[in-house]
Write an enzyme that holds these catalytic residues in place. Structure first.
Site, short mmCIF file in Angstrom:
data_model
loop_
_atom_site.label_atom_id
_atom_site.label_comp_id
_atom_site.label_asym_id
_atom_site.label_seq_id
_atom_site.Cartn_x
_atom_site.Cartn_y
_atom_site.Cartn_z
N ASP A 1 -28.49 -12.30 42.26
CA ASP A 1 -27.67 -11.50 42.90
C ASP A 1 -26.51 -12.19 43.56
OD1 ASP A 1 -26.58 -9.08 44.22
OD2 ASP A 1 -27.66 -9.53 45.92
N TYR B 1 -22.38 -12.13 45.17
CA TYR B 1 -21.65 -11.68 46.37
C TYR B 1 -20.42 -11.81 46.28
CZ TYR B 1 -21.32 -12.66 51.51
OH TYR B 1 -21.22 -12.49 53.03
N HIS C 1 -16.51 -7.17 51.28
CA HIS C 1 -17.87 -7.34 51.74
C HIS C 1 -17.99 -8.57 52.21
CE1 HIS C 1 -22.16 -7.14 52.17
NE2 HIS C 1 -22.34 -8.07 51.41
N ARG D 1 -20.44 -14.39 61.81
CA ARG D 1 -20.01 -15.43 62.41
C ARG D 1 -18.73 -15.21 62.96
NH1 ARG D 1 -21.42 -16.70 57.09
NH2 ARG D 1 -19.10 -16.40 56.38
N GLU E 1 -27.68 -1.89 49.75
CA GLU E 1 -26.48 -2.51 49.40
C GLU E 1 -26.14 -1.60 47.98
OE1 GLU E 1 -27.16 -6.72 49.14
OE2 GLU E 1 -26.29 -6.89 51.31
N GLU F 1 -24.53 -1.70 44.92
CA GLU F 1 -24.17 -3.01 43.62
C GLU F 1 -24.37 -2.20 42.24
OE1 GLU F 1 -26.04 -6.61 44.15
OE2 GLU F 1 -26.36 -6.27 46.43
N ASP G 1 -29.85 -3.01 46.26
CA ASP G 1 -30.44 -4.28 47.04
C ASP G 1 -30.61 -4.10 48.48
OD1 ASP G 1 -31.13 -6.99 46.98
OD2 ASP G 1 -29.25 -7.71 47.75
N ARG H 1 -31.74 -6.98 57.65
CA ARG H 1 -30.61 -8.05 58.12
C ARG H 1 -31.23 -8.80 59.32
NH1 ARG H 1 -27.27 -7.54 54.03
NH2 ARG H 1 -26.51 -5.36 53.81
N GLN I 1 -33.10 -11.45 57.40
CA GLN I 1 -32.15 -12.32 56.94
C GLN I 1 -31.54 -13.21 57.71
OE1 GLN I 1 -29.09 -9.88 54.70
NE2 GLN I 1 -28.14 -11.53 54.01
N TYR J 1 -31.78 -17.26 56.84
CA TYR J 1 -31.01 -17.54 55.44
C TYR J 1 -30.21 -19.04 55.64
CZ TYR J 1 -26.28 -16.95 57.67
OH TYR J 1 -25.19 -16.92 58.34
N LYS K 1 -34.75 -9.95 51.42
CA LYS K 1 -34.28 -9.16 50.19
C LYS K 1 -35.15 -8.97 49.11
CE LYS K 1 -29.58 -9.97 50.93
NZ LYS K 1 -28.72 -8.80 50.68
N THR L 1 -35.81 -4.30 45.08
CA THR L 1 -34.49 -3.96 44.79
C THR L 1 -34.54 -2.83 43.54
OG1 THR L 1 -34.00 -6.58 44.95
CG2 THR L 1 -32.49 -5.05 43.42
N THR M 1 -23.00 -6.41 46.95
CA THR M 1 -22.38 -5.25 47.55
C THR M 1 -21.01 -4.98 47.39
OG1 THR M 1 -23.94 -5.69 49.52
CG2 THR M 1 -22.32 -4.16 49.89
N GLU N 1 -22.06 -2.83 57.27
CA GLU N 1 -20.68 -2.82 57.62
C GLU N 1 -20.26 -1.58 57.94
OE1 GLU N 1 -20.75 -4.27 53.19
OE2 GLU N 1 -18.60 -4.81 53.78
#
Ligand code: MN
Length: 416
Positions: free
Chosen positions: A122, A124, A129, A138, A194, A196, A228, A232, A235, A239, A248, A252, A349, A363
């Site tokens: 997968d 990114y 996104h 962050r 997600e 995708e 996907d 959260r 994750q 992560y 994750k 899927t 995503t 989001e």
């Protein structure tokens, strides 16, 4: 192209120019078939009827999955597509009174996994996104990490839990950091989807031999829709520093029809301007993005009970991807790693620039701070038990054939 003897209703995403491949349950075992109009053309039965003249091809077409066909390579795929269009056009060599036995109604067919997923990656690859997630996860720092514009960031996912459209998703449990800072083991409270697309590979490479970007076409067979699913809260805790794992890998989902690159050719488009310019091994001489309109539909248990259809909560497009499929494949093999027939590479995503084009709930609701207000009167920050997510996708432009992907759905079941 002239029409098909199979009726293709106006607005169908499955005209003669598409012919996506899938696998469905037939009385004697799984059969490969093609979507055309609202029917399936049974390729297994067509092979038994002697309509293809190549032994390797016949063996592949009589197997219960696409992997053998994927392994035959691009020349075989092109020849097969030409032959299938010949068989399905109005002036078909199949006698009119003989045609019905090759057809199955799509609505009555049970689709199964179209190919055995060998490896799953997968990426990114959506700038919007990655920027949104950076701002959410962050806050107060530069949203894009320094490597993001230099390479297609990705991780190796779990091939064994890639499931077909319609498979229910059990809410996963996992380690979640609580308010006190102590982790607890509990059902996720932040279950997300997600939006995708993914590409499926054919012939692989030898260990140690990277696939040059301008040879990507020889190795990519086609594309599917991918959801996907993501937890959260699990994750966010797990992560760092190695990336997504159990947040994750519980499921899927993919759509049942694999749309070939040849069918998508009229909708090939340029990637957005890449600044700074990528390193030479990531520079393609062709345009490698695709203009595929993508949608997320949400149907809650209440809406289902009231017989209300799904509400579209996001409208995106795969043309927004910053890193193309060719760049993804070149990067994934740039260290000499091999790929095999049946590997699945998902895009990550796909979010567009507008808030209603974001491809995930984290989001769309900005981590739950702006819940979605649904027409049913309900609100959603993340998915609740009984919610059904349906992603759909198609290519459409005046003067061009409509190329549909169908859809991929999954309903959330309570944690076990
Ligand atoms: Mn993803």
């Amino acid at each position: 192209m002239s029409g098909s003897w199979v009726p293709v209703p106006a607005g169908s995403g499955f005209p003669l120019e598409n012919l996506p491949y899938g696998v469905f349950r037939a009385p004697g075992g799984a059969h490969i078939g093609l979507a055309i109009g609202d029917r399936i053309f049974d390729v297994h039965v067509a092979s038994r009827a002697g309509l293809f003249h190549d032994a390797d091809l016949n063996a592949a077409l009589r197997s219960g999955s696409l992997n053998e066909l994927l392994a035959l390579g691009r020349d075989a795929w092109v020849r097969l597509r030409r032959r299938l269009q010949e068989l399905l056009q109005s002036s078909s060599p199949i006698a009119a009174e003989d045609r019905e036995r090759f057809l199955v109604q799509q609505f009555s067919a049970q689709m199964v996994m179209p190919f055995e997923v060998r490896d799953y990656v997968d990426f990114y690859s959506s700038l919007e996104h990655a920027t949104n997630l950076g701002k959410i996860m962050r806050p107060g720092t530069e949203p894009l990490l320094p490597n993001w514009r230099r390479l297609p960031v990705g991780y190796h996912g779990r091939a064994g839990t890639v499931v077909i459209d319609g498979t229910p998703v059990v809410r996963p449990r996992g380690q979640i950091k609580s308010e006190s800072g102590e982790p607890e083991f509990a059902p996720t409270k932040m279950l997300d989807a997600e939006l995708e697309v993914g590409f499926v590979t054919g012939v692989g490479n030898a260990l140690g031999d990277p696939i040059p970007i301008d040879r990507a076409r020889e190795h990519i067979f086609g594309m599917v829709l991918v959801n996907d699913w993501s937890a959260r809260d699990i994750q966010a805790w797990e992560y760092q520093p190695l990336g997504p794992f159990l947040g994750k890998s519980f499921a899927t989902s993919i759509s049942p029809w694999v749309v070939s690159l040849d069918a998508l050719e009229p909708y090939r488009t340029a990637v957005p301007k890449q600044e700074p310019a990528p390193l030479p091994y990531l520079r393609a001489s062709e345009d490698w993005n695709y203009d595929i309109a993508l949608f997320i539909g949400l149907r809650t248990a209440k809406m289902c009970g009231e017989n209300v259809t799904a509400e579209v909560v996001s409208r995106s497009n795969s043309k927004y991807l910053y890193w193309s499929v060719a760049q993804q494949l070149a990067h994934a093999t740039s260290n000499g790693a091999t790929i095999s027939p049946g590997d699945l590479f998902a895009s990550g995503t796909i979010s567009g620039p507008e808030p209603d084009s974001y491809g995930s709930l984290i989001e769309l609701t900005w981590r739950g701070t702006k819940p979605l207000e649904l027409r049913s009167g309900e609100t959603r920050s993340f998915l609740e038990d009984g919610d059904e997510v349906t992603m759909t996708g198609y290519c459409e432009e005046p003067g061009k054939p409509r190329i549909g992907f169908g859809s991929v759905s999954g309903m959330i079941l309570p944690a076990h």
